[in-house]
Design a protein around this motif. Structure first.
Motif, PDB file in Angstrom:
ATOM      1  N   LEU A   1     -24.692  29.448  20.007  1.00 38.79           N
ATOM      2  CA  LEU A   1     -24.444  28.161  20.648  1.00 38.79           C
ATOM      3  C   LEU A   1     -24.569  28.331  22.154  1.00 38.79           C
ATOM      4  N   PHE A   2     -25.444  27.553  22.757  1.00 35.98           N
ATOM      5  CA  PHE A   2     -25.710  27.645  24.187  1.00 35.98           C
ATOM      6  C   PHE A   2     -25.286  26.357  24.879  1.00 35.98           C
ATOM      7  N   GLY A   3     -24.730  26.516  26.077  1.00 35.08           N
ATOM      8  CA  GLY A   3     -24.289  25.366  26.850  1.00 35.08           C
ATOM      9  C   GLY A   3     -25.250  25.028  27.971  1.00 35.08           C
TER      10      GLY A   3
ATOM     11  N   SER B   1     -32.102  31.628  29.513  1.00 33.92           N
ATOM     12  CA  SER B   1     -31.852  32.896  30.188  1.00 33.92           C
ATOM     13  C   SER B   1     -31.995  34.046  29.187  1.00 33.92           C
ATOM     14  N   HIS B   2     -33.008  34.885  29.385  1.00 34.05           N
ATOM     15  CA  HIS B   2     -33.277  35.935  28.399  1.00 34.05           C
ATOM     16  C   HIS B   2     -32.132  36.928  28.267  1.00 34.05           C
ATOM     17  N   ASP B   3     -31.373  37.192  29.325  1.00 30.36           N
ATOM     18  CA  ASP B   3     -30.258  38.127  29.202  1.00 30.36           C
ATOM     19  C   ASP B   3     -29.122  37.532  28.368  1.00 30.36           C
ATOM     20  N   ILE B   4     -28.897  36.233  28.502  1.00 32.95           N
ATOM     21  CA  ILE B   4     -27.864  35.577  27.688  1.00 32.95           C
ATOM     22  C   ILE B   4     -28.298  35.526  26.227  1.00 32.95           C
TER      23      ILE B   4
ATOM     24  N   ALA C   1     -30.351  37.608  24.677  1.00 35.92           N
ATOM     25  CA  ALA C   1     -30.264  38.966  24.127  1.00 35.92           C
ATOM     26  C   ALA C   1     -28.810  39.358  23.865  1.00 35.92           C
ATOM     27  N   HIS C   2     -27.918  39.011  24.779  1.00 35.58           N
ATOM     28  CA  HIS C   2     -26.503  39.346  24.626  1.00 35.58           C
ATOM     29  C   HIS C   2     -25.914  38.688  23.377  1.00 35.58           C
ATOM     30  N   GLU C   3     -26.113  37.388  23.242  1.00 34.63           N
ATOM     31  CA  GLU C   3     -25.524  36.669  22.106  1.00 34.63           C
ATOM     32  C   GLU C   3     -26.196  37.049  20.783  1.00 34.63           C
ATOM     33  N   THR C   4     -27.485  37.322  20.819  1.00 40.31           N
ATOM     34  CA  THR C   4     -28.183  37.758  19.604  1.00 40.31           C
ATOM     35  C   THR C   4     -27.653  39.116  19.156  1.00 40.31           C
ATOM     36  N   THR C   5     -27.306  39.983  20.099  1.00 37.20           N
ATOM     37  CA  THR C   5     -26.740  41.282  19.742  1.00 37.20           C
ATOM     38  C   THR C   5     -25.388  41.115  19.057  1.00 37.20           C
ATOM     39  N   HIS C   6     -24.593  40.149  19.499  1.00 33.20           N
ATOM     40  CA  HIS C   6     -23.343  39.848  18.780  1.00 33.20           C
ATOM     41  C   HIS C   6     -23.650  39.486  17.329  1.00 33.20           C
ATOM     42  N   ALA C   7     -24.672  38.664  17.124  1.00 33.26           N
ATOM     43  CA  ALA C   7     -25.044  38.258  15.767  1.00 33.26           C
ATOM     44  C   ALA C   7     -25.533  39.454  14.955  1.00 33.26           C
ATOM     45  N   LEU C   8     -26.331  40.324  15.570  1.00 35.33           N
ATOM     46  CA  LEU C   8     -26.835  41.502  14.861  1.00 35.33           C
ATOM     47  C   LEU C   8     -25.699  42.439  14.463  1.00 35.33           C
ATOM     48  N   LEU C   9     -24.749  42.663  15.374  1.00 40.57           N
ATOM     49  CA  LEU C   9     -23.612  43.515  15.039  1.00 40.57           C
ATOM     50  C   LEU C   9     -22.777  42.905  13.920  1.00 40.57           C
ATOM     51  N   ASP C  10     -22.616  41.593  13.948  1.00 38.05           N
ATOM     52  CA  ASP C  10     -21.885  40.910  12.879  1.00 38.05           C
ATOM     53  C   ASP C  10     -22.635  41.041  11.559  1.00 38.05           C
ATOM     54  N   GLY C  11     -23.963  40.988  11.629  1.00 39.38           N
ATOM     55  CA  GLY C  11     -24.764  41.140  10.415  1.00 39.38           C
ATOM     56  C   GLY C  11     -24.740  42.555   9.861  1.00 39.38           C
TER      57      GLY C  11
ATOM     58  N   GLU D   1     -18.339  44.543  22.954  1.00 40.17           N
ATOM     59  CA  GLU D   1     -18.817  43.764  24.092  1.00 40.17           C
ATOM     60  C   GLU D   1     -19.726  44.596  24.986  1.00 40.17           C
ATOM     61  N   ALA D   2     -19.420  45.878  25.150  1.00 40.51           N
ATOM     62  CA  ALA D   2     -20.252  46.745  25.985  1.00 40.51           C
ATOM     63  C   ALA D   2     -21.654  46.889  25.410  1.00 40.51           C
ATOM     64  N   ILE D   3     -21.769  47.042  24.112  1.00 41.87           N
ATOM     65  CA  ILE D   3     -23.087  47.130  23.473  1.00 41.87           C
ATOM     66  C   ILE D   3     -23.875  45.858  23.742  1.00 41.87           C
ATOM     67  N   CYS D   4     -23.232  44.712  23.604  1.00 43.75           N
ATOM     68  CA  CYS D   4     -23.908  43.434  23.801  1.00 43.75           C
ATOM     69  C   CYS D   4     -24.305  43.227  25.262  1.00 43.75           C
ATOM     70  N   ARG D   5     -23.457  43.637  26.168  1.00 39.85           N
ATOM     71  CA  ARG D   5     -23.800  43.492  27.591  1.00 39.85           C
ATOM     72  C   ARG D   5     -24.946  44.411  27.975  1.00 39.85           C
ATOM     73  N   TYR D   6     -24.921  45.624  27.465  1.00 44.11           N
ATOM     74  CA  TYR D   6     -26.009  46.560  27.741  1.00 44.11           C
ATOM     75  C   TYR D   6     -27.325  45.997  27.211  1.00 44.11           C
ATOM     76  N   ARG D   7     -27.307  45.486  26.001  1.00 43.49           N
ATOM     77  CA  ARG D   7     -28.508  44.931  25.384  1.00 43.49           C
ATOM     78  C   ARG D   7     -28.981  43.686  26.131  1.00 43.49           C
ATOM     79  N   GLY D   8     -28.074  42.966  26.740  1.00 44.50           N
ATOM     80  CA  GLY D   8     -28.456  41.777  27.485  1.00 44.50           C
ATOM     81  C   GLY D   8     -29.063  42.086  28.839  1.00 44.50           C
ATOM     82  N   VAL D   9     -28.632  43.182  29.461  1.00 41.66           N
ATOM     83  CA  VAL D   9     -29.088  43.510  30.806  1.00 41.66           C
ATOM     84  C   VAL D   9     -30.397  44.290  30.802  1.00 41.66           C
ATOM     85  N   VAL D  10     -30.601  45.195  29.863  1.00 40.95           N
ATOM     86  CA  VAL D  10     -31.777  46.068  29.865  1.00 40.95           C
ATOM     87  C   VAL D  10     -33.092  45.295  29.891  1.00 40.95           C
ATOM     88  N   PRO D  11     -33.284  44.238  29.099  1.00 40.94           N
ATOM     89  CA  PRO D  11     -34.569  43.523  29.170  1.00 40.94           C
ATOM     90  C   PRO D  11     -34.858  42.932  30.547  1.00 40.94           C
TER      91      PRO D  11
END
Length: 123
Positions: free
Chosen positions: A34-36, A59-62, A64-74, A92-102
């Motif tokens: 869900l994006f605002g 925003s590609h970093d946002i 990637a970050h939220e998609t990583t939350h979904a992947l970890l949940d999956g 949260e650290a995994i998701c933030r790292y995944r969001g920033v690297v791209p």
């Protein structure tokens, strides 16, 4: 195949204009991103005009970050349970790292002749 109260979901739902606020999140209950969106305000509005609408779904970093939350949940729905004091912070650290690297790769000028990435756009 059910896993406890959890069940495999074939598709991740994406709501690009889910709320009128400066936020984005993954909902495990809805199995959705869900994006605002919100008006640019204050002194530092970035690349936007004051009052212009900012869409977090662009925003590609946002994303990637939220998609990583979904992947970890999956991968395992219980990864979000606080089994110890650092479990949620690690998630949260995994998701933030995944969001920033791209951002390091996507900020390059892909039209430059020395760019090592394949060109997907015409100059």
């Amino acid at each position: 195949m059910p896993y406890g109260k959890h069940q495999f979901v074939q598709r991740l739902r994406i709501y690009p204009h889910a709320m009128r606020e400066a936020n984005a999140y993954y909902s495990s209950a809805k199995k959705a991103l869900l994006f605002g969106y919100f008006p640019a305000e204050g002194e530092d509005v970035g690349d936007n005009y004051p009052g212009e609408t900012v869409f977090s779904c662009l925003s590609h970093d946002i994303i990637a970050h939220e998609t990583t939350h979904a992947l970890l949940d999956g991968l395992h729905p219980r990864f979000v349970e606080p089994s110890n004091v650092d479990a949620l912070a690690f998630h949260e650290a995994i998701c933030r790292y995944r969001g920033v690297v791209p951002a390091f790769y996507l900020s390059r000028d892909i039209t430059a002749p020395d760019c090592p990435y394949p060109r997907r756009f015409t100059a």
